[in-house]
Design a protein around this motif. Structure first.
Motif, short mmCIF file in Angstrom:
data_model
loop_
_atom_site.label_atom_id
_atom_site.label_comp_id
_atom_site.label_asym_id
_atom_site.label_seq_id
_atom_site.Cartn_x
_atom_site.Cartn_y
_atom_site.Cartn_z
N ALA A 121 -36.72 11.02 37.09
CA ALA A 121 -36.43 11.53 35.72
C ALA A 121 -34.91 11.72 35.47
CB ALA A 121 -37.12 12.90 35.51
N ASP A 122 -34.33 12.17 36.85
CA ASP A 122 -32.74 12.49 36.74
C ASP A 122 -32.15 11.07 36.51
OD1 ASP A 122 -32.75 15.17 36.35
OD2 ASP A 122 -33.02 15.42 38.49
N ASN A 167 -27.85 14.73 30.55
CA ASN A 167 -27.49 13.33 30.70
C ASN A 167 -26.14 13.11 31.44
OD1 ASN A 167 -25.76 13.63 28.85
ND2 ASN A 167 -25.95 11.74 27.82
N SER A 168 -25.93 14.20 32.02
CA SER A 168 -24.53 14.17 33.08
C SER A 168 -24.63 14.91 34.16
CB SER A 168 -23.35 14.56 32.19
OG SER A 168 -23.60 16.28 32.04
N VAL A 187 -17.67 4.31 33.78
CA VAL A 187 -18.04 5.72 34.11
C VAL A 187 -17.06 6.58 33.31
CG1 VAL A 187 -17.97 7.35 35.95
CG2 VAL A 187 -18.52 5.05 36.47
N ARG A 188 -17.23 7.62 32.87
CA ARG A 188 -16.47 8.80 32.16
C ARG A 188 -16.61 10.30 32.89
NH1 ARG A 188 -17.37 11.81 27.39
NH2 ARG A 188 -19.28 10.70 26.97
N VAL A 189 -15.39 10.51 33.10
CA VAL A 189 -15.56 11.79 33.84
C VAL A 189 -14.71 12.96 32.94
CG1 VAL A 189 -14.86 13.33 35.94
CG2 VAL A 189 -15.64 10.76 36.15
N VAL A 248 -16.40 19.06 37.23
CA VAL A 248 -16.27 17.85 36.47
C VAL A 248 -17.71 17.54 36.17
CG1 VAL A 248 -14.15 16.91 37.69
CG2 VAL A 248 -16.55 15.93 38.13
N ARG A 249 -17.57 16.64 34.73
CA ARG A 249 -18.88 16.31 34.06
C ARG A 249 -18.97 14.64 34.08
NH1 ARG A 249 -19.68 20.64 29.12
NH2 ARG A 249 -19.79 22.47 30.71
N LEU A 250 -19.82 14.17 34.73
CA LEU A 250 -19.88 12.74 35.07
C LEU A 250 -21.09 12.02 34.21
CD1 LEU A 250 -19.50 10.84 38.50
CD2 LEU A 250 -21.28 10.28 36.95
#
Length: 827
Positions: free
Chosen positions: A702-703, A728-729, A751-753, A816-818
């Motif tokens: 699920a993750d 979703n991060s 990838v966005r951080v 951070v959020r990825l």
């Protein structure tokens, strides 16, 4: 015949003084009694523990072992320990005897010029400020008290005369003791005693002939005679004595005297290791001396006033010089200053001030200083100095059933240290070897010799600190540590730093074993190879040496080690300066590319230099090498580089470099970290590249569906260290890691951080890499500003492998959020 009433009153008066003397002596002893059974950090007192053992074994200072500390206090403590039963507690009881003896001696000396009460008070202040700060007879306390006896007796009887022979005898004995103990105190004592002779001659109180005779006698008794005694009982020659006692300390601490012209040491102690102390000792001495000069000024000739000013300048200069050149609690320098100040009141007498003013100007400051110093001694600021902050009530003795701990019987240690010692000895044979020197006790662990005695390494200092361990002795020590040297283990403690690059050198020889705060390096030939990652953080090593190989899989040869070297160009290599050094890559690989470098050291003459580099099979030295070359550095050039490409035939590889003896220490010869182009080995689980440990979880389906674009969740593994999924991060804290493995081909992964923190000081550093089979490709390393974000494309250097996003452990508040925006799998 005096009337009975007068005799009775006199007897009562003497009894009162005897009781007062006993009470003050007990007060001076109380801090020792409270603290003598405790030992928080054994480093300092290791000097006397180790010296006593060595001297008892027949070794001699300056001959069998180096010592910046003169032999007088070493011999004294060895005698005390032998008489007291051969334990650490015997050393402490010697200090108790010294406290009682010096109270009597100083009280006797001061009684001639002051009332009995004031004489006892002065003696108590001097004893509490010196011996009272320690639990064993310490050389700085001996130096201060020898100085005090010398100047106080010389002030009363400056020029030698038969009628005052007892005072001269005390002066001579004090100079002999000081001359065998420590030269900076002795220099002050000798200058002070000679100054009183010069004053007597200038004022016409003594003939010039008798004055010159006294000066010559004092100089001989304070210099030549102690030197002859030391050389006689140690068997050392003059060169060895000079090197140990004068040259080594001067190189280490001589520059400290430049601070005499600075204001800062007058306002705060220059060696501030002991917590809250009376800080402006220099400023207080200036004020005290100024008040003394004012009190002694009236009724003197112009010449005597000039001499008084000169004496005051000498007192403050000498006090500050002792404060600067001794790494000691500042109360010993204050006590030395008080002794010199007392000698001014005695020598420039008769005192013009009435008793009340004299009490205010001399004894009131002395009482206040004495109370502060007594409080410091009671709390054990100096005697129980150390980094372990355990409450004294929790201290405990070592296991009495183990005979190896017999030396410390009756001594309580911090519980963690006691636990660590008892754990450490489980690693060692029950009884020490009969011959050889298999163990080296490095900085902070020299006292372990009294638990586990071994033959000493000839010529090395008692304490492995910066003083006495100059370049040639450091080279001698490194030679002893080189294979096949006698040393099997090198011990240390986490709270103390080793001098120079000694620990960096030892790290290359064997693995580190931790036993709490205690540690040791295992240098035995059977010890396993040392991973490069043991030398530091893997990411930092990759950035220093060039990305390409996982430092966990780069194994340094314990017999022929290499180490990170910084070249004049600023580049780092894994190399050597002499002999042979080697490392191996513990995984099979195919194509390898890299470069080797030579650079001159500061000791090079500028002539042509060379080194031989070889890459061969790690397990088959009989096979031809994959590549080898003699790399030359032409005359006049400072650095050169050679590149190479090789086919390692899917085998583990050994990288070696050899510097001929003719070029030893003239060049740095080493490898930039090789680049692997075909790793050949899969990696089912992500490696541990950072030293910070975070709890590890594998994301459930699920993750993975929430994090990855559609169609990829079932073809991926995601391992998270320290982070959590939210919507979703992936949220990663400082030190957190996210590892993603796709079991199918992809061209790029976008990838966005984002840094969610608004604080401009919190700027996390994110490092992104690809990993497989020990091969590392660094993709990006970026700092993210407050509320900022970065996007980048990750890629796969070979089929499969892991893409990792690592957040640096500092700043600790970082997070951070990825998010994975898309994955391009077009072929």
């Amino acid at each position: 015949m005096p009337p009975p009433e007068s005799s009775s009153a006199s007897s009562n008066f003497r009894r009162v003084h005897i009781v007062a003397a006993l009470l003050l002596t007990i007060v001076a002893l109380l801090p020792w009694w409270r603290n003598h059974g405790l030992l928080r950090e054994p480093l300092d007192y290791s000097l006397m523990m180790r010296a006593s053992a060595r001297i008892a074994a027949g070794e001699r200072p300056y001959v069998d072992f180096a010592s910046a500390q003169q032999s007088g206090s070493l011999w004294l403590n060895a005698v005390i320990e032998r008489i007291g039963g051969g334990t650490y507690q015997a050393l402490t009881w010697g200090n108790a005897a010294a406290i009682v003896g010096m109270m009597l001696l100083l009280g006797f000396i001061l009684r001639r010029c002051f009332s009995p009460a004031m004489a006892l008070l002065g003696a108590a202040v001097l004893v509490v400020g010196t011996l009272g700060q320690h639990t064993i007879v310490w050389y700085n306390a001996i130096g201060t008290l020898a100085l005090a006896v010398a100047v106080l007796t010389a002030a009363q009887a400056p020029v030698w005369h038969r009628s005052s022979w007892a005072w001269h005898a005390l002066t001579i004995v004090a100079l002999l003791v000081g001359g065998l103990n420590k030269l900076n105190y002795q220099a002050v004592a000798l200058a002070g005693t000679c100054a009183w002779v010069v004053r007597a001659a200038l004022l016409g109180h003594a003939s010039m002939t008798r004055s010159i005779f006294t000066l010559v006698g004092l100089v001989l008794c304070g210099t030549a005679l102690p030197l002859v005694i030391e050389l006689s009982w140690t068997g050392a020659d003059l060169d060895a004595w000079l090197r140990n006692v004068i040259i080594a300390p001067a190189q280490s601490r001589g520059g400290l005297l430049r601070q005499l012209l600075s204001l800062s040491p007058y306002l705060a102690p220059p060696h501030d290791h002991y917590g809250a102390v009376l800080r402006p000792v220099g400023l207080l001495m200036v004020g005290w001396l100024g008040w003394t000069v004012v009190g002694l000024w009236r009724g003197r000739s112009g010449l005597d006033r000039l001499l008084l000013l000169t004496a005051a300048a000498f007192v403050i200069t000498a006090t500050m010089a002792l404060l600067l050149t001794n790494l000691e609690i500042n109360y010993l320098a204050l006590s030395a200053g008080f002794a010199l100040l007392l000698s001014l009141w005695i020598g420039f007498g008769p005192l013009p001030l009435p008793q009340t003013k004299r009490a205010i100007s001399l004894w009131l400051p002395a009482v206040l200083a004495g109370l502060i110093m007594w409080g410091s001694a009671w709390s054990g600021q100096r005697a129980l100095f150390g980094s372990d902050r355990a409450d004294r009530a929790t201290f405990r003795e070592l296991n009495a059933a183990d005979e190896r701990f017999a030396y410390f019987a009756g001594t309580r240690l911090p519980p963690n240290l006691a636990d660590d010692i008892e754990t450490l000895v489980l690693d060692l044979p029950r009884h020490p070897p009969n011959a050889g020197s298999p163990y080296l006790y490095a900085t902070g662990t020299e006292w372990l010799e009294r638990i586990y005695p071994v033959d000493s390494l000839h010529g090395l200092p008692l304490l492995l600190t910066g003083v006495g361990l100059e370049a040639d002795r450091m080279a001698q020590l490194k030679t002893m540590l080189a294979p096949p040297g006698p040393v099997e283990r090198v011990f240390g403690i986490s709270s103390w730093v080793w001098p120079g690059d000694l620990e960096a050198h030892v790290k290359l020889r064997g693995p580190l074993i931790l036993r709490g705060r205690l540690k040791y390096y295992d240098l035995r030939p059977t010890a396993p190879p040392l991973p490069l990652s043991d030398l530091g953080d893997s990411i930092e090593l990759i950035n220093q040496l060039g990305s390409g190989m996982d430092p966990n899989l780069v194994h340094l040869n314990p017999i022929h080690p290499v180490r990170p070297l910084r070249l004049p160009s600023g580049q780092h290599v894994l190399g050597i300066t002499s002999g042979t050094g080697a490392f191996q890559f513990a995984r099979p690989s195919k194509f390898i590319r890299g470069e080797v470098r030579l650079a001159r050291t500061s000791g090079s003459t500028g002539s042509p230099l060379s080194a031989r580099f070889t890459v061969s099979h790690a397990g088959r030295p009989d096979l031809p090498p994959f590549w080898s070359a003699d790399v030359r550095l032409p005359a006049g050039e400072t650095e050169t580089t050679m590149s190479y490409d090789l086919d390692a035939a899917n085998q583990p590889t050994r990288f070696a470099v050899t510097v001929a003896d003719d070029y030893a220490e003239q060049l740095h010869a080493g490898w930039r970290m090789p680049q692997i182009y075909d790793s050949r080995v899969d990696t089912p689980t992500p490696p541990q590249l950072r030293r910070t440990y975070r709890s590890e979880t594998t994301l459930e389906s699920a993750d993975r569906l929430a994090l990855l674009p559609p169609g990829w969740a079932e073809r991926a593994q995601v391992v998270v260290r320290g982070g959590t999924m939210e919507l979703n991060s992936l949220h990663l804290p400082a030190g957190g890691e996210g590892w993603i493995r796709l079991d199918d081909y992809f061209r790029t992964m976008r990838v966005r951080v984002r840094n969610p923190d608004a604080n401009p000081q919190i700027k996390p550093v994110v490092r992104v890499l690809w990993y497989r089979g020990g091969r590392i490709e660094m993709i990006t390393q970026r700092e993210i500003p407050a509320e900022g974000e970065i996007s980048f494309d990750a890629w796969m250097a070979e089929y499969q492998g892991w893409v990792a996003v690592l957040v640096d452990p500092n700043p600790e508040e970082a997070k951070v959020r990825l998010q994975i925006e898309y994955i391009d799998d077009t072929r």
